[in-house]
Every structure is written in structure tokens, then in C-alpha cells.
Write an enzyme that holds these catalytic residues in place. Sequence first.
Site, mmCIF file in Angstrom:
data_model
loop_
_atom_site.group_PDB
_atom_site.id
_atom_site.type_symbol
_atom_site.label_atom_id
_atom_site.label_comp_id
_atom_site.label_asym_id
_atom_site.label_seq_id
_atom_site.Cartn_x
_atom_site.Cartn_y
_atom_site.Cartn_z
ATOM 1 N N GLU A 56 7.835 7.311 -22.605
ATOM 2 C CA GLU A 56 6.754 8.080 -23.224
ATOM 3 C C GLU A 56 5.480 8.094 -22.393
ATOM 4 O OE1 GLU A 56 6.494 6.097 -26.931
ATOM 5 O OE2 GLU A 56 8.086 7.269 -27.852
ATOM 6 N N THR B 173 14.119 0.155 -27.802
ATOM 7 C CA THR B 173 14.511 1.079 -28.866
ATOM 8 C C THR B 173 15.483 2.013 -28.253
ATOM 9 O OG1 THR B 173 12.453 1.067 -30.018
ATOM 10 C CG2 THR B 173 13.870 2.859 -30.506
ATOM 11 N N LYS C 121 19.865 6.969 -25.864
ATOM 12 C CA LYS C 121 18.563 7.500 -26.294
ATOM 13 C C LYS C 121 17.547 6.379 -26.121
ATOM 14 C CE LYS C 121 16.241 7.103 -29.398
ATOM 15 N NZ LYS C 121 15.064 6.245 -29.834
ATOM 16 N N THR D 160 14.989 10.935 -30.195
ATOM 17 C CA THR D 160 13.784 10.901 -31.046
ATOM 18 C C THR D 160 12.641 11.516 -30.229
ATOM 19 O OG1 THR D 160 13.366 8.604 -30.372
ATOM 20 C CG2 THR D 160 14.496 8.950 -32.466
#
Lengths: 387, 387
Positions: free
Chosen positions: A263, A183, A172, A150
Site C-alpha cells: 500500500e 495480511t 493476496k 482487498t
Amino acid sequence: MSVTAAAGFRAAGVAAGVKSSGGADVALVVNDGPIDAAAGVFTANRAKANPVLWSQQALADGTARAVILNSGGANCFTGAFGFQTTHQTAERVAERLGIGAVEVQVCSTGLIGVGDEAFRQAVLRGVDLAVDALGDDEAAGLAAARAIMTTDSVPKQAIDSRGGYTVGGMAKGAGMLAPGLATMLVVLTTDAVADAAMLDRALRAATRVTFDRLDSDGCMSTNDTVLLLASGASGQRASEAELTAAVTAVCDDLARQLQADAEGASHDIAIEVLGAASEDDAVSVGRSVARSNLFKAAIFGNDPNWGRVLAAIGTTDASFDPFEVDVAFNGVRVCHAGEPDRPREEVDLTPRETRIRIDLHAGEHAATIRTNDLTHEYVHENSAYAS
Amino acid sequence: MSVTAAAGFRAAGVAAGVKSSGGADVALVVNDGPIDAAAGVFTANRAKANPVLWSQQALADGTARAVILNSGGANCFTGAFGFQTTHQTAERVAERLGIGAVEVQVCSTGLIGVGDEAFRQAVLRGVDLAVDALGDDEAAGLAAARAIMTTDSVPKQAIDSRGGYTVGGMAKGAGMLAPGLATMLVVLTTDAVADAAMLDRALRAATRVTFDRLDSDGCMSTNDTVLLLASGASGQRASEAELTAAVTAVCDDLARQLQADAEGASHDIAIEVLGAASEDDAVSVGRSVARSNLFKAAIFGNDPNWGRVLAAIGTTDASFDPFEVDVAFNGVRVCHAGEPDRPREEVDLTPRETRIRIDLHAGEHAATIRTNDLTHEYVHENSAYAS
């Protein structure tokens, strides 16, 4: 090499239109046997996505023949329609492979609330494309690893071979990384011969000290799934200790790749807690630091702010005296016995790899929690994700 | 008007050189009686600063005649020398005012680890300057409120008069706001007649529903102190219910000022939890949302990301079914019974005031938790604080 490294597995990754970007978004992993033992660990969040609700039930018998995964939508909080989408997806895979629907594990990742008719049709189209694209080579494994990305900037794969068999895996995840997983979707495959109970113990032992100690931003996801499938194709019966070591090595490798790709992070932080009265205490102390936004922002600013470390660990109920604690940043002890020690100017926090060592002086136990710093980029990426 | 609004109190705020900036940094509040009843609530952090360790003990008898406060250094994790500094500060105040040292409460705020000889001498100099500057007017109260500011952009004062007496207060705090209080110092004064036990009950009832429900960034400080001093100078004996209401009103006013001044925030968020099985459940659910960095970053980006709300509340053990929950952002219900409801485009998140309403459909209890969004400015201010 990842999910196709072990013998007996095929994989595929295709672009089916789930993502509006047109990128790869559906992956399939198939276990061709001869055995079909499997184990899984799922999110501890009570708000579980439809594919998690399905997969937990379908895995209750300790077998799985295939895993279908999509990015581009979490199919979470999408109601009865969303659950039917998961069910239809498993049935389509089963039909195309000539197996039963309950032998199919389903994983989804992406935005919560996404799971409408267009999503369903795209995923079902992906099943057809993926079955046609199955391969057992390195390229097929890489295609699968790419299709589950993603906000990941790179695909994540790992492998460990020992004792005549192989454990490989793909993952992932690039945010919402927290205890009880993240996640993150992880599929591990092995050609060792092992029963479901042993796989389950090995997987839980491995995730406990790897993914469960990665706490990127304290947020727990609705879709986290880690699966381990055994084909037995090597003919080698694994000892539990050796298999656990191999699975742990692959999980540790993947966990570090997840941390490195978190991130917006500019530091990969290892919080080593020593001298704890118990391992649980060490984990609790490390996690309290990993969840302190003030500490994480300080690391972003290359500031060895040991006061924020002590303020964080003071909120735990672990057994130790806050005024006997030592804290070191990248090898420089800036706090000794609860007082200032070496000057903070001696600490160099410019490298991405950051080591915080906390000695509680309360016992013999230790644990390491991994996290990232809190950056402008983190705020930016997570404020813009849905738009 | 703040700490000098009630009769029987004098205050001062002076610049004594604790802060390198040269700004005001020492405040003094004196209770001239006729009574000297007092109560306090201190940080729940086990890593308590030296002034907290002193003040908790000194307040054990339910009396206080003066409060000396400094900004520019927390005097936390500064060892025996730091505790002696606190003790000497109380003694200097006592000597100058002709009272006992244990009648002096001491509060410090600023960077942890700061508390060396220069700090000590500056604070002691501040005591002398402040005693000479004491006044009972509005300007004196404002000077005190200014002297305790750190990263605060404005002084915080509040007042409530009822039943023939007054409750006034000042506060500092602009970050590290969390349950069990925050990096906040609050001094409340009243000219009501009340004993220490009643003051204690009134203060705890007030902080429980005000400061304890403000969770700006999940970090708990080492120095938090909220004090309530009664002079009895009005001659009015307060009823407990009325005094509690007045103290709660002042605390609520100050808490909102703290929220509005939280470091780098662009939204003031009220998370209203309804339909909970108990008040504790409502608080627990609200707090889980207030601590989700993903939720807070989404609000910064004006994104009504209800999925992140449900992912957060799913991590609690409160009694409710995640799939029966309604979520509204600023009056627009975007999630109904665990599924998408109104389009997110209908939500306007541009105003600073933000209301999240979560109906658990599990009972009759409710609570509101206040927090702020996670912004670039938060990261910037907290990465640069020490430098």
C-alpha cells in the site's frame, strides 16, 4: 495461471455481496485428487481470526479437499457467532461437494470485527455460486485470484514446473506484511505425489526464506494463511529437495508481487545483510532496518541516510561491532568502518528498486529482508481503510 | 525557568556557526557548587555517539561540574577524529572554567555523520562564546534551552520546588522518541544536597516511568543523554523519596512537552493498559500498540480501529486472553470481551488528546505508554530532514 495450473484442481471466483462494492469476493479451490495431502502455515499472532482457528484444527490430519476464501471481512473478533459462520461455511462447501466439513479449509480477509448475519448469508451465497462456477482452466484460476483481493491493485499468481509436475499459486496482500506472514492469504497447488509430512517441510522451508522475510510495515495480521495442496494427478512422485525448490520459487515470486503492490509504497527495498555471525543475526539486523520509520521515510525522500541504518542495527543484540560496519545504497558505499565514505550525492535513489547492502564484518552468513518505504500514500490509505 | 532555577547554576546559549542557519547551537550549564554530585542515563543503543562514549566514562566517578551541548551535528560515526573533537571540547571548557576535563559532560544532537573540522572549530568557538555569556537568571536558562533545539518548534523547560530546594530542567527532542530514551538531551539541575548514588537511583526511577514510556516512533537514537547535577546550594539535604518525586515530576512535564512537539503529529495518544498480570506485561502491551503503524495511521484518520489494537497486542507474550479484552477510545468501549461493543460512530477522535484504554482482565497491574499518530507531516519531515 495459478491454482489451476496443476492437474487435478478446479477453482472459481464470484461476487456474492460480501463486499459492499459488488466486486468479486468469494473464491473456491477444489482438489479432485487422487490424493488429498495438504500442509499449512498460519499467523503467529495470538489474536487469530475464526477461520484460522477452524483451519488449523481441520488440517491437523494432513488432508484437505477444498479451500473456501472470502474478502470483504476478516471474521476476526466476532465471537461465537463468527466461529459458527466459519463452521457453517465449511459445512455448506462439504455438502455441495459431497465431502466432509473437516476437509474444507476456510480463509477470510478484510476488516476485523466484520462478521454479522449479513456477512454470513453473503458468504454462504458465495459458496453456492462458486460451486456452480468451478472450472479447471486459466480463467477459473484468475477469477479465484481476483476474488480474494482487498486493497490489492492486481491479482497475484505464480507457477513453477519441473520434474514432470507443477506448483502453482495465488496470493493476496498489500499491507500488514510482516514476519510470521502478513495480511496475506496464499493457496498453492501441486499435482506432484507427496505426503503431508513432506509438504509441511517443503512449505515451512519455503515460507521461512520468502514470506517470513518480507516485512512491509512491521504489523502482523490475525488472518494470515498459506496452504499447499497436492492432488497427485501428475503421477510423479516428487523428491523433497526438488519440491522444496519449486515451492520456494513460487513463494518467492508471490512475495515479490506482494512487495511490489504494498500500500502506497514508492520503493521496493532489498536489505542485504552480509558478514553476519549467523543467519539469525543477519535476519535480525535486516529486520531492525526494515522496521525503522525514520529509515523508511528517508528512502521515500531519496535520501541515502546511512546514519539511520546504523542507529537501527545498534538496537539489535546481533554479534558485530557497529564501528566496523560498511553500508552501501544502490552500489555506492556511503559508510565504511563506521565512518562517512563516498559522498551521498553519488547515490541515485530514484529507481523503485532499492538495494541496501550492510556488511557486518563479523562472519560468513547472510540474509535479505524485503520492505517498502514509508510514504504519504501509506498514511493516507491506512487512515482511510475503514471509512 | 529551567536549568538556572536551582541555586548554584549558571547557563548560556550562543550561536557559534555549527548550524548553517546561524541559529543558536551551543549551550553550557555550569555547577558552581558547593557540591558536584551527578548522575546520568544514556542511550541503550550500541551505536553510541562520541559524546556519549566520552560522557559515560567521565561520569563514572559520580561528579560533573559542567555540561557543554551542541545542536547542528550528532558527532556520531565520525571516527577517531570525532572522538578527539569531543575530547578537545571538554578540555576547552575545563581550561576556561579552571576545572578538569573529566568534570565536563558533552552532548551533541543533529545529523549522524556530521563532525568534520568545520564542526569542531564551530563547537570550540561556541565554548568561548558560551563561557563569556554565562548567567544565572531565567534568560540564561532559556537561552540554553533554545540552543539545543533541532526540529523542536519550542524550547522545553520544567521546574519543581519542594522541601526547600528546587529541581529544574531543559530538554530537546521532537522525533526518534523511543524506549531507552530518544533523540533527546535533558539536563536537570537541583540545589538539594544529595550524593551521586542517590541522584542515580532517583534519576533511574524517574526516567523509567516517564521518558522510557514515551515511544513516539519506535526509533532509538545514538545520542540520548539525561543528566542530573546537584549543587547543594540550598543547603537542604533531600530525602530520597522526595527527591525522586521532584525529579519524576520534572521528567514527566518534559516528556509531555516532547510528546506534544513530536514531528508532524496531530494526536497525543495515551495508551492506558489495565488489568495486567505484571507491570512489565502492561508496558509490553502498550508498547506493541504504540509501534503499530496501522494503528497510528488510523488515529490520524480519526478512526477508532480497535481491530488494529487487538492485532498488535496479539503479537506480545504477555499473560492474557485476547478474547477477553476490552478496548475503549476516549471513553467509549468499542470492544468488549473480544467482540464489537459500542458503535464506532460514538467515538470522537477530533481532539488532539487521545486516550486508549485496554483492560486485559488478567491481573491488577497497569502502565501508560505515550505516543503520537502517524501523519503525512511525519513522513514529510523525516524524508526531508537531511536535505
